[in-house]
Design a protein around this motif. Structure first.
Motif, PDB file in Angstrom:
ATOM      1  N   PHE A   1     -82.068  43.632   0.526  1.00 38.14           N
ATOM      2  CA  PHE A   1     -81.170  42.524   0.864  1.00 38.14           C
ATOM      3  C   PHE A   1     -80.917  42.471   2.372  1.00 38.14           C
TER       4      PHE A   1
ATOM      5  N   ALA B   1     -81.874  39.342   4.678  1.00 37.34           N
ATOM      6  CA  ALA B   1     -80.782  38.705   5.427  1.00 37.34           C
ATOM      7  C   ALA B   1     -80.896  38.940   6.928  1.00 37.34           C
ATOM      8  N   ASN B   2     -81.923  39.703   7.340  1.00 36.28           N
ATOM      9  CA  ASN B   2     -82.144  40.033   8.753  1.00 36.28           C
ATOM     10  C   ASN B   2     -80.935  40.756   9.351  1.00 36.28           C
ATOM     11  N   SER B   3     -80.358  41.682   8.564  1.00 33.05           N
ATOM     12  CA  SER B   3     -79.168  42.412   8.985  1.00 33.05           C
ATOM     13  C   SER B   3     -79.533  43.858   9.311  1.00 33.05           C
TER      14      SER B   3
ATOM     15  N   THR C   1     -88.574  37.712   7.952  1.00 31.61           N
ATOM     16  CA  THR C   1     -87.520  37.818   8.960  1.00 31.61           C
ATOM     17  C   THR C   1     -87.946  38.777  10.076  1.00 31.61           C
TER      18      THR C   1
END
Length: 322
Positions: free
Chosen positions: A81, A85-87, A150
């Motif tokens: 995730f 979400a590119n987190s 991403t």
């Protein structure tokens, strides 16, 4: 032992300046006799009590337990995730939660001491963990339904000899995402990075055990030989990727910012990117006062091939100068 001045003059030394000398780690009995005539080692050497404690811990770490399975699935889902979400912070959290380090260290000890039972047990756990991770990431990619590379995912697709990162779960999660997308490029690059990182950690841990005296070189050379062969095989695709990266950089540097006259129109080449394959694909913006004809773009491609010395396909994006 030959006592130093601080020990000999114990009564004359002020209490505040006394030093504490710990002797728990000194060699004992036969081990002490063997080491008495040898030079002092650079690092503290393990003794019998250390062996006993470490082996108990590592044999437990080599087992496939329910906490290991649970943490493996949860850390992979968290990494998946976070990647989608590119987190970066979520990905780092998954790295902290991941339990893969324990069986890798157990494998390193098994290789260093040629302990077949410890090696097999830790290898089994290392096989089960990544399989669970791949399945978890693949199912998560299907459930989320996002099919977009991403920045966090892209950063784990092209490992080279410069990649010395020791992250394990994030590249494994990217491999699972690639399986969900049925994207061979994503699968290959990320899994190669995972294997590279895994054996870097195992090799470093095995060398550390040897240096700390948990094994002799005569006993460890077989395990070191196996590790060297595997690392050598991994180095081949990494070296090829490193060569590709150098070629891409050279191609971009030759093209980026070049100004030419095409059809009596000054043009400037910007935003150059390269995808390397059997024939490189170069994408770039052509900034000019007016659009060129199709023949003009064909001539531009020929001039760039001559300039770079590389036969490539070009995808031009016209852009009017403001």
């Amino acid at each position: 032992m030959i006592p130093g001045r601080l020990i000999r003059d114990n009564d004359m030394t002020p209490k505040a300046n006394k030093e504490v000398f710990k002797a728990q780690g000194l060699a004992r009995d036969e081990d002490a006799k063997l080491k008495a005539n040898k030079p002092l080692p650079l690092f503290d050497q393990a003794h019998e009590e250390d062996y006993r404690h470490v082996f108990i811990e590592l044999r437990q770490s080599a087992l496939t337990t329910s906490p290991y399975v649970t943490l493996m699935i949860l850390s992979t889902l968290l990494a998946t995730f976070g990647l989608m979400a590119n987190s970066t912070s979520v990905v780092i959290g998954a790295m902290i939660l991941a339990p893969l380090m324990a069986p890798i260290v157990s494998l390193a000890m098994g290789l260093a001491r040629s302990e077949s039972s410890l090696t097999l047990s830790s290898s089994k756990t290392l096989l089960i963990g990544p399989v669970l991770a791949l399945l978890s990431a693949m199912v998560a990619s299907w459930a989320v339904g996002i099919h977009h590379v991403t920045h966090e995912i892209a950063g784990r697709l092209n490992p080279t000899l410069l990649d010395l990162r020791v992250a394990l779960v994030p590249p494994l999660a990217v491999t699972g995402i690639g399986l969900g997308w049925v994207d061979w490029q994503v699968i290959y690059g990320s899994f190669l990075l995972f294997i590279n990182n895994l054996f870097e950690i195992a090799a470093a841990a095995a060398i550390t055990f040897w240096v700390m005296g948990y094994t002799s070189f005569a006993r460890a050379k077989k395990g070191f030989g196996v590790s060297a062969v595997i690392v050598g095989l991994i180095t081949i695709p990494l070296a090829f990727s490193f060569w590709q990266m150098g070629q891409q950089s050279r191609l971009i540097n030759h093209i980026q910012g070049v100004e030419l006259m095409m059809e009596s129109v000054p043009v400037r080449l910007e935003r150059v990117s390269v995808k390397w394959g059997s024939e490189p694909l170069v994408q770039l913006n052509v900034v000019s006062g007016q659009f060129l004809s199709d023949a003009g773009y064909d001539d531009l491609a020929e001039q760039l091939n001559a300039l770079t010395g590389v036969s490539a396909q070009y995808r031009f994006s016209p852009e009017l100068k403001r």
